[in-house]
Design a protein around this motif. Structure first.
Motif, PDB file in Angstrom:
ATOM      1  N   GLY A 251       4.169   5.804  -5.203  1.00  0.00           N
ATOM      2  CA  GLY A 251       4.355   5.812  -6.653  1.00  0.00           C
ATOM      3  C   GLY A 251       3.333   6.686  -7.348  1.00  0.00           C
ATOM      4  O   GLY A 251       3.663   7.468  -8.243  1.00  0.00           O
ATOM      5  N   TRP A 252       2.090   6.559  -6.947  1.00  0.00           N
ATOM      6  CA  TRP A 252       1.042   7.392  -7.535  1.00  0.00           C
ATOM      7  C   TRP A 252       1.297   8.871  -7.233  1.00  0.00           C
ATOM      8  O   TRP A 252       1.175   9.715  -8.117  1.00  0.00           O
ATOM      9  CB  TRP A 252      -0.317   6.972  -6.996  1.00  0.00           C
TER      10      TRP A 252
ATOM     11  N   GLY B 156      11.153   6.180  -9.220  1.00  0.00           N
ATOM     12  CA  GLY B 156       9.886   5.607  -8.793  1.00  0.00           C
ATOM     13  C   GLY B 156      10.089   4.457  -7.822  1.00  0.00           C
ATOM     14  O   GLY B 156       9.330   4.295  -6.857  1.00  0.00           O
ATOM     15  N   PHE B 157      11.117   3.663  -8.060  1.00  0.00           N
ATOM     16  CA  PHE B 157      11.423   2.573  -7.132  1.00  0.00           C
ATOM     17  C   PHE B 157      11.848   3.117  -5.777  1.00  0.00           C
ATOM     18  O   PHE B 157      11.392   2.632  -4.735  1.00  0.00           O
ATOM     19  CB  PHE B 157      12.529   1.683  -7.705  1.00  0.00           C
ATOM     20  N   LEU B 158      12.676   4.131  -5.784  1.00  0.00           N
ATOM     21  CA  LEU B 158      13.105   4.736  -4.516  1.00  0.00           C
ATOM     22  C   LEU B 158      11.930   5.374  -3.791  1.00  0.00           C
ATOM     23  O   LEU B 158      11.817   5.272  -2.564  1.00  0.00           O
ATOM     24  CB  LEU B 158      14.199   5.775  -4.772  1.00  0.00           C
ATOM     25  N   GLY B 159      11.049   6.014  -4.530  1.00  0.00           N
ATOM     26  CA  GLY B 159       9.854   6.588  -3.926  1.00  0.00           C
ATOM     27  C   GLY B 159       8.962   5.523  -3.321  1.00  0.00           C
ATOM     28  O   GLY B 159       8.376   5.718  -2.261  1.00  0.00           O
ATOM     29  N   ALA B 160       8.862   4.381  -3.986  1.00  0.00           N
ATOM     30  CA  ALA B 160       8.051   3.287  -3.467  1.00  0.00           C
ATOM     31  C   ALA B 160       8.629   2.730  -2.175  1.00  0.00           C
ATOM     32  O   ALA B 160       7.891   2.434  -1.231  1.00  0.00           O
ATOM     33  CB  ALA B 160       7.935   2.179  -4.517  1.00  0.00           C
ATOM     34  N   VAL B 161       9.941   2.615  -2.109  1.00  0.00           N
ATOM     35  CA  VAL B 161      10.585   2.133  -0.880  1.00  0.00           C
ATOM     36  C   VAL B 161      10.359   3.118   0.257  1.00  0.00           C
ATOM     37  O   VAL B 161      10.004   2.727   1.381  1.00  0.00           O
ATOM     38  CB  VAL B 161      12.095   1.882  -1.117  1.00  0.00           C
TER      39      VAL B 161
ATOM     40  N   VAL C  44       0.833  -1.207   0.000  1.00  0.00           N
ATOM     41  CA  VAL C  44       0.000   0.000   0.000  1.00  0.00           C
ATOM     42  C   VAL C  44       0.863   1.251   0.000  1.00  0.00           C
ATOM     43  O   VAL C  44       0.621   2.193  -0.762  1.00  0.00           O
ATOM     44  CB  VAL C  44      -0.972  -0.013   1.202  1.00  0.00           C
ATOM     45  N   GLY C  45       1.895   1.269   0.818  1.00  0.00           N
ATOM     46  CA  GLY C  45       2.788   2.430   0.864  1.00  0.00           C
ATOM     47  C   GLY C  45       3.507   2.657  -0.453  1.00  0.00           C
ATOM     48  O   GLY C  45       3.654   3.790  -0.915  1.00  0.00           O
TER      49      GLY C  45
END
Length: 65
Positions: A27-28, A43-48, A21-22
């Protein structure tokens, strides 16, 4: 659990769901703000970061046992 070690009494399934969920929300939000496009490494770093933030909020607002 790699980025937030400690005595988390959530269980594996709840940790996975909160992490997903995070990651989706971060990402969104990053794409909505125009910080990166789909498929970029940022985007991957933002998702983490989003997954860690949701897990930290969950740890902050759950009562201690």
């Amino acid at each position: 659990r790699f980025f937030m070690p400690g005595n988390n009494r959530m269980g594996c399934l709840l940790t996975i769901v909160l992490g997903i969920v995070g990651a989706l929300v971060a990402g969104w939000f990053g794409q909505y703000m125009g910080w990166y496009a789909p498929g970029e490494p940022a985007g991957f770093l933002g998702a983490v970061v989003g997954a860690v933030a949701v897990l930290a909020l969950m740890r902050l607002f759950t009562p201690r046992r």
